[in-house]
Design a protein around this motif. Structure first.
Motif, PDB file in Angstrom:
ATOM      1  N   ILE A  97     -23.747 -15.279  28.237  1.00  0.00           N
ATOM      2  CA  ILE A  97     -22.651 -14.323  28.396  1.00  0.00           C
ATOM      3  C   ILE A  97     -21.497 -15.111  29.016  1.00  0.00           C
ATOM      4  O   ILE A  97     -21.617 -15.630  30.129  1.00  0.00           O
ATOM      5  CB  ILE A  97     -23.059 -13.143  29.295  1.00  0.00           C
ATOM      6  CG1 ILE A  97     -24.215 -12.372  28.652  1.00  0.00           C
ATOM      7  CG2 ILE A  97     -21.868 -12.213  29.530  1.00  0.00           C
ATOM      8  CD1 ILE A  97     -24.785 -11.279  29.533  1.00  0.00           C
ATOM      9  N   LEU A  98     -20.394 -15.200  28.293  1.00  0.00           N
ATOM     10  CA  LEU A  98     -19.336 -16.161  28.635  1.00  0.00           C
ATOM     11  C   LEU A  98     -17.985 -15.481  28.759  1.00  0.00           C
ATOM     12  O   LEU A  98     -17.490 -14.875  27.806  1.00  0.00           O
ATOM     13  CB  LEU A  98     -19.292 -17.238  27.542  1.00  0.00           C
ATOM     14  CG  LEU A  98     -18.237 -18.331  27.642  1.00  0.00           C
ATOM     15  CD1 LEU A  98     -18.434 -19.180  28.891  1.00  0.00           C
ATOM     16  CD2 LEU A  98     -18.282 -19.220  26.389  1.00  0.00           C
TER      17      LEU A  98
ATOM     18  N   ALA B   4     -10.235 -15.529  17.590  1.00  0.00           N
ATOM     19  CA  ALA B   4     -10.302 -16.909  18.076  1.00  0.00           C
ATOM     20  C   ALA B   4     -11.669 -17.197  18.677  1.00  0.00           C
ATOM     21  O   ALA B   4     -12.238 -18.277  18.466  1.00  0.00           O
ATOM     22  CB  ALA B   4      -9.202 -17.151  19.115  1.00  0.00           C
ATOM     23  N   GLY B   5     -12.204 -16.255  19.437  1.00  0.00           N
ATOM     24  CA  GLY B   5     -13.533 -16.431  20.016  1.00  0.00           C
ATOM     25  C   GLY B   5     -14.617 -16.518  18.955  1.00  0.00           C
ATOM     26  O   GLY B   5     -15.499 -17.373  19.021  1.00  0.00           O
ATOM     27  N   LEU B   6     -14.536 -15.645  17.949  1.00  0.00           N
ATOM     28  CA  LEU B   6     -15.518 -15.671  16.869  1.00  0.00           C
ATOM     29  C   LEU B   6     -15.390 -16.955  16.046  1.00  0.00           C
ATOM     30  O   LEU B   6     -16.387 -17.558  15.649  1.00  0.00           O
ATOM     31  CB  LEU B   6     -15.346 -14.448  15.971  1.00  0.00           C
ATOM     32  CG  LEU B   6     -15.664 -13.096  16.622  1.00  0.00           C
ATOM     33  CD1 LEU B   6     -15.243 -11.951  15.715  1.00  0.00           C
ATOM     34  CD2 LEU B   6     -17.139 -12.987  16.969  1.00  0.00           C
ATOM     35  N   ASP B   7     -14.155 -17.379  15.798  1.00  0.00           N
ATOM     36  CA  ASP B   7     -13.935 -18.610  15.044  1.00  0.00           C
ATOM     37  C   ASP B   7     -14.486 -19.820  15.786  1.00  0.00           C
ATOM     38  O   ASP B   7     -14.921 -20.792  15.164  1.00  0.00           O
ATOM     39  CB  ASP B   7     -12.446 -18.818  14.766  1.00  0.00           C
ATOM     40  CG  ASP B   7     -11.930 -17.938  13.631  1.00  0.00           C
ATOM     41  OD1 ASP B   7     -12.771 -17.422  12.869  1.00  0.00           O
ATOM     42  OD2 ASP B   7     -10.709 -17.778  13.506  1.00  0.00           O
TER      43      ASP B   7
ATOM     44  N   PRO C 204     -27.260 -17.850  20.796  1.00  0.00           N
ATOM     45  CA  PRO C 204     -26.430 -16.641  20.835  1.00  0.00           C
ATOM     46  C   PRO C 204     -25.470 -16.644  22.022  1.00  0.00           C
ATOM     47  O   PRO C 204     -25.862 -16.942  23.160  1.00  0.00           O
ATOM     48  CB  PRO C 204     -27.458 -15.510  20.985  1.00  0.00           C
ATOM     49  CG  PRO C 204     -28.739 -16.079  20.469  1.00  0.00           C
ATOM     50  CD  PRO C 204     -28.702 -17.532  20.851  1.00  0.00           C
ATOM     51  N   VAL C 205     -24.206 -16.314  21.753  1.00  0.00           N
ATOM     52  CA  VAL C 205     -23.169 -16.261  22.789  1.00  0.00           C
ATOM     53  C   VAL C 205     -22.388 -14.962  22.652  1.00  0.00           C
ATOM     54  O   VAL C 205     -21.882 -14.640  21.574  1.00  0.00           O
ATOM     55  CB  VAL C 205     -22.194 -17.453  22.688  1.00  0.00           C
ATOM     56  CG1 VAL C 205     -21.073 -17.309  23.722  1.00  0.00           C
ATOM     57  CG2 VAL C 205     -22.930 -18.776  22.881  1.00  0.00           C
ATOM     58  N   ILE C 206     -22.315 -14.204  23.753  1.00  0.00           N
ATOM     59  CA  ILE C 206     -21.488 -12.998  23.804  1.00  0.00           C
ATOM     60  C   ILE C 206     -20.267 -13.313  24.663  1.00  0.00           C
ATOM     61  O   ILE C 206     -20.403 -13.703  25.824  1.00  0.00           O
ATOM     62  CB  ILE C 206     -22.259 -11.807  24.396  1.00  0.00           C
ATOM     63  CG1 ILE C 206     -23.471 -11.461  23.521  1.00  0.00           C
ATOM     64  CG2 ILE C 206     -21.339 -10.586  24.518  1.00  0.00           C
ATOM     65  CD1 ILE C 206     -24.331 -10.335  24.071  1.00  0.00           C
ATOM     66  N   PHE C 207     -19.094 -13.152  24.090  1.00  0.00           N
ATOM     67  CA  PHE C 207     -17.838 -13.470  24.764  1.00  0.00           C
ATOM     68  C   PHE C 207     -17.330 -12.248  25.514  1.00  0.00           C
ATOM     69  O   PHE C 207     -17.354 -11.133  24.972  1.00  0.00           O
ATOM     70  CB  PHE C 207     -16.820 -13.879  23.703  1.00  0.00           C
ATOM     71  CG  PHE C 207     -15.996 -15.081  24.071  1.00  0.00           C
ATOM     72  CD1 PHE C 207     -16.595 -16.246  24.502  1.00  0.00           C
ATOM     73  CD2 PHE C 207     -14.621 -15.052  23.969  1.00  0.00           C
ATOM     74  CE1 PHE C 207     -15.849 -17.353  24.825  1.00  0.00           C
ATOM     75  CE2 PHE C 207     -13.865 -16.153  24.291  1.00  0.00           C
ATOM     76  CZ  PHE C 207     -14.473 -17.305  24.715  1.00  0.00           C
ATOM     77  N   LEU C 208     -16.868 -12.418  26.729  1.00  0.00           N
ATOM     78  CA  LEU C 208     -16.224 -11.354  27.496  1.00  0.00           C
ATOM     79  C   LEU C 208     -14.740 -11.668  27.609  1.00  0.00           C
ATOM     80  O   LEU C 208     -14.369 -12.787  27.962  1.00  0.00           O
ATOM     81  CB  LEU C 208     -16.816 -11.250  28.901  1.00  0.00           C
ATOM     82  CG  LEU C 208     -18.321 -11.010  29.020  1.00  0.00           C
ATOM     83  CD1 LEU C 208     -18.702 -10.893  30.502  1.00  0.00           C
ATOM     84  CD2 LEU C 208     -18.746  -9.752  28.271  1.00  0.00           C
ATOM     85  N   THR C 209     -13.887 -10.704  27.300  1.00  0.00           N
ATOM     86  CA  THR C 209     -12.456 -10.928  27.421  1.00  0.00           C
ATOM     87  C   THR C 209     -11.764  -9.697  27.982  1.00  0.00           C
ATOM     88  O   THR C 209     -12.122  -8.567  27.643  1.00  0.00           O
ATOM     89  CB  THR C 209     -11.816 -11.309  26.073  1.00  0.00           C
ATOM     90  OG1 THR C 209     -10.408 -11.386  26.217  1.00  0.00           O
ATOM     91  CG2 THR C 209     -12.152 -10.286  24.999  1.00  0.00           C
TER      92      THR C 209
ATOM     93  N   TYR D 136     -18.492 -10.118  20.933  1.00  0.00           N
ATOM     94  CA  TYR D 136     -17.551 -10.071  22.049  1.00  0.00           C
ATOM     95  C   TYR D 136     -17.524  -8.673  22.630  1.00  0.00           C
ATOM     96  O   TYR D 136     -17.841  -7.688  21.957  1.00  0.00           O
ATOM     97  CB  TYR D 136     -16.143 -10.484  21.597  1.00  0.00           C
ATOM     98  CG  TYR D 136     -15.540  -9.546  20.571  1.00  0.00           C
ATOM     99  CD1 TYR D 136     -14.907  -8.360  20.963  1.00  0.00           C
ATOM    100  CD2 TYR D 136     -15.633  -9.815  19.217  1.00  0.00           C
ATOM    101  CE1 TYR D 136     -14.387  -7.482  20.032  1.00  0.00           C
ATOM    102  CE2 TYR D 136     -15.111  -8.947  18.272  1.00  0.00           C
ATOM    103  CZ  TYR D 136     -14.480  -7.789  18.691  1.00  0.00           C
ATOM    104  OH  TYR D 136     -13.973  -6.913  17.769  1.00  0.00           O
ATOM    105  N   MET D 137     -17.121  -8.585  23.909  1.00  0.00           N
ATOM    106  CA  MET D 137     -16.910  -7.299  24.560  1.00  0.00           C
ATOM    107  C   MET D 137     -15.638  -7.388  25.375  1.00  0.00           C
ATOM    108  O   MET D 137     -15.353  -8.412  25.999  1.00  0.00           O
ATOM    109  CB  MET D 137     -18.095  -6.916  25.448  1.00  0.00           C
ATOM    110  CG  MET D 137     -19.371  -6.666  24.676  1.00  0.00           C
ATOM    111  SD  MET D 137     -20.617  -5.771  25.633  1.00  0.00           S
ATOM    112  CE  MET D 137     -19.836  -4.169  25.819  1.00  0.00           C
TER     113      MET D 137
END
Length: 230
Positions: free
Chosen positions: A53-54, A93-96, A78-83, A102-103
């Motif tokens: 979780i990043l 941009a995060g997915l690319d 697996p990486v879940i982006f927090l913004t 993302y959340m």
């Protein structure tokens, strides 16, 4: 076997909340307070971490920088982006860069936990599925979970691989976005269906760099996507 989640978050309150809630869900939790600590912690625990979780806005090394460096070593983790920035451009941009999901802050903890469960749900593979799919020199190995072209491995994220594998398994059939979401993200996914479009675009960008690859992913307007031999 207990799963290990690494949380990279510099906000103390959220950091502690994530650690507490994830621990209550029986996950082992590693915590990093900035991007550099996150990279060091990742290096020390390679092979042990099951999900990250990043946060995007981090001191020392930002989330995108952390993600790109991790992806060079592990395209499948697996990486879940927090913004905190609710702009579609940031999410893309995060997915690319290789994020699987993302959340946007603030978020509901139950939704994050549901998305983690989706990430960890094992793919249900039909016994009749072949050990590999092959078109020309392009091979998708379902046992090794990797893609090979001209004897070289092509780096794909977990979601990219899942989408491509599904399209290969249904070659020539048109799959709706909902069907792709259910098969790759799981029926508990609560995001937008246009995330499928993002991953198809990423796959196309990678495929078009391979000369004479022998297939293409076509858009079926108003419905979804199909994979056909070119």
């Amino acid at each position: 076997m207990t799963k290990t989640i690494m949380v990279v978050e510099d906000e103390p309150g959220l950091q502690q909340l994530l650690k507490t809630e994830l621990t209550l869900e029986d996950y082992d939790v590693l915590v990093a307070k900035d991007g550099q600590v996150g990279l060091d912690l990742y290096d020390e625990n390679q092979g042990r971490i099951d999900l990250i979780i990043l946060d995007w806005m981090l001191p020392k090394v930002d989330g995108l920088g952390v993600l790109r460096r991790i992806r060079r070593q592990d395209p499948q983790l697996p990486v879940i982006f927090l913004t905190a920035r609710d702009f579609s451009g940031d999410k893309v941009a995060g997915l690319d860069a290789g994020a699987d999901d993302y959340m946007t802050k603030p978020f509901e903890m139950e939704e994050l936990l549901a998305r983690i469960r989706v990430m960890f749900r094992r793919e249900t593979v039909q016994q009749s599925e072949p050990a590999k799919y092959q078109i020309g020199n392009f091979v998708l190995d379902t046992k090794a979970h990797q893609v090979i072209y001209n004897d070289e491995r092509i780096a794909l994220t977990q979601r990219e691989y899942g989408v491509l594998r599904l399209l290969f398994s249904k070659q020539g059939e048109t799959l709706t976005r909902d069907e792709i979401l259910d098969a790759v993200w799981g029926t508990e996914f609560v995001g937008q269906t246009n995330i499928v479009d993002v991953y198809v675009r990423q796959l196309r960008n990678k495929i078009k760099q391979l000369p004479d690859v022998g297939f293409e992913i076509q858009t079926v307007r108003g419905i979804g996507y199909t994979l056909i031999e070119a």
